[in-house]
Design a protein around this motif. Sequence first.
Motif, short mmCIF file in Angstrom:
data_model
loop_
_atom_site.label_atom_id
_atom_site.label_comp_id
_atom_site.label_asym_id
_atom_site.label_seq_id
_atom_site.Cartn_x
_atom_site.Cartn_y
_atom_site.Cartn_z
N ALA A 57 21.72 -89.31 -9.85
CA ALA A 57 20.83 -90.44 -10.14
C ALA A 57 21.21 -91.62 -9.25
N TYR A 58 22.52 -91.85 -9.11
CA TYR A 58 23.00 -92.96 -8.29
C TYR A 58 22.52 -92.84 -6.84
N PHE A 59 22.71 -91.65 -6.25
CA PHE A 59 22.33 -91.49 -4.84
C PHE A 59 20.81 -91.60 -4.65
N PHE A 60 20.05 -91.07 -5.60
CA PHE A 60 18.59 -91.16 -5.45
C PHE A 60 18.10 -92.58 -5.70
N ASP A 61 18.84 -93.36 -6.47
CA ASP A 61 18.44 -94.75 -6.72
C ASP A 61 18.99 -95.69 -5.65
N ASN A 62 19.89 -95.18 -4.81
CA ASN A 62 20.49 -96.01 -3.75
C ASN A 62 20.32 -95.31 -2.40
N GLU A 63 19.10 -95.27 -1.96
CA GLU A 63 18.80 -94.51 -0.76
C GLU A 63 19.52 -95.04 0.47
N LYS A 64 19.78 -96.36 0.49
CA LYS A 64 20.49 -96.94 1.64
C LYS A 64 21.88 -96.34 1.76
N LYS A 65 22.50 -96.17 0.62
CA LYS A 65 23.83 -95.56 0.55
C LYS A 65 23.76 -94.12 1.09
N LEU A 66 22.74 -93.41 0.67
CA LEU A 66 22.55 -92.02 1.09
C LEU A 66 22.35 -91.95 2.61
N MET A 67 21.57 -92.88 3.13
CA MET A 67 21.35 -92.96 4.58
C MET A 67 22.68 -93.25 5.29
N ALA A 68 23.45 -94.20 4.74
CA ALA A 68 24.72 -94.61 5.35
C ALA A 68 25.68 -93.42 5.43
N ILE A 69 25.73 -92.62 4.37
CA ILE A 69 26.61 -91.44 4.34
C ILE A 69 26.25 -90.47 5.46
N HIS A 70 24.97 -90.40 5.80
CA HIS A 70 24.50 -89.45 6.81
C HIS A 70 24.36 -90.06 8.20
N LYS A 71 24.86 -91.29 8.38
CA LYS A 71 24.54 -91.99 9.63
C LYS A 71 25.03 -91.27 10.89
N ASN A 72 26.10 -90.48 10.76
CA ASN A 72 26.57 -89.72 11.92
C ASN A 72 25.99 -88.31 11.98
N LYS A 73 25.03 -88.05 11.12
CA LYS A 73 24.38 -86.73 11.06
C LYS A 73 22.88 -86.90 11.28
N PRO A 74 22.46 -86.94 12.54
CA PRO A 74 21.04 -87.16 12.84
C PRO A 74 20.11 -86.21 12.09
N LYS A 75 20.54 -84.96 11.93
CA LYS A 75 19.69 -84.00 11.21
C LYS A 75 19.61 -84.34 9.72
N GLY A 76 20.69 -84.90 9.20
CA GLY A 76 20.69 -85.34 7.79
C GLY A 76 19.73 -86.51 7.61
N ILE A 77 19.80 -87.47 8.52
CA ILE A 77 18.89 -88.63 8.47
C ILE A 77 17.44 -88.15 8.59
N ALA A 78 17.22 -87.20 9.51
CA ALA A 78 15.87 -86.68 9.69
C ALA A 78 15.36 -86.03 8.40
N SER A 79 16.23 -85.33 7.69
CA SER A 79 15.84 -84.70 6.43
C SER A 79 15.48 -85.75 5.38
N LEU A 80 16.29 -86.82 5.33
CA LEU A 80 16.04 -87.86 4.32
C LEU A 80 14.76 -88.64 4.63
N LYS A 81 14.42 -88.69 5.92
CA LYS A 81 13.20 -89.40 6.30
C LYS A 81 11.98 -88.48 6.29
N ASN A 82 12.24 -87.19 6.16
CA ASN A 82 11.15 -86.20 6.16
C ASN A 82 10.16 -86.50 5.03
N LYS A 83 8.88 -86.31 5.33
CA LYS A 83 7.83 -86.57 4.34
C LYS A 83 8.04 -85.76 3.07
N LEU A 84 8.49 -84.51 3.24
CA LEU A 84 8.72 -83.65 2.07
C LEU A 84 9.72 -84.30 1.12
N PHE A 85 10.77 -84.88 1.70
CA PHE A 85 11.77 -85.55 0.88
C PHE A 85 11.19 -86.83 0.28
N GLN A 86 10.58 -87.63 1.12
CA GLN A 86 10.04 -88.93 0.68
C GLN A 86 8.96 -88.77 -0.40
#
Length: 118
Positions: A57-86
């Motif tokens: 719940a915390y990670f889904f309510d704090n998307e900035k945090k989730l993005m920050a965790i993946h900042k060195n993982k371009p594919k992770g960022i791409a997944s989080l920005k993917n329309k399917l995820f959004q």
Amino acid sequence: MMKKTVAGILVAGGILTLSPAAEKYDTRAFRIVTKLCTPCHGTPFYMAKQLDGDDWAYFFDNEKKLMAIHKNKPKGIASLKNKLFQNHKKRLKKFFIKSSKDSGAVHGCDANFCGTRH
Ligand code: HEC
């Protein structure tokens, strides 16, 4: 005449109670996670089991945090920005919480998933 109607109602009732039992989790969410997260996080159920429901719940309510965790993982960022995820964030959050470490959920074999392979 009367008998047929009763039988019809019983059959319809049987189908209605069977279908939800056959699908105990959100298979759409399962497939989205498989596509976007599994390459790094393992199968959806394995991934879900890494965190408690509160953490999900915390990670889904704090998307900035989730993005920050993946900042060195371009594919992770791409997944989080993917329309399917959004577009399916709500159901993904629900899926992870329902299968989380403290949920007690144990999944057997079906067409999507079998055992604890990851
Ligand atoms: C390119 C690889 C990659 C992809 C794709 C990816 N992640 Fe991650 N994710 C990571 C890494 C690496 C970490 C940091 C692990 C650590 O530091 O323990 C992480 C951490 C996390 C965390 C923090 C909790 C934890 O397990 O450390 C969450 C929540 C998370 N990811 C969710 C997701 C979700 C949801 C998706 C799919 C939409 C996703 N990730 C896709 C690599 C990825």
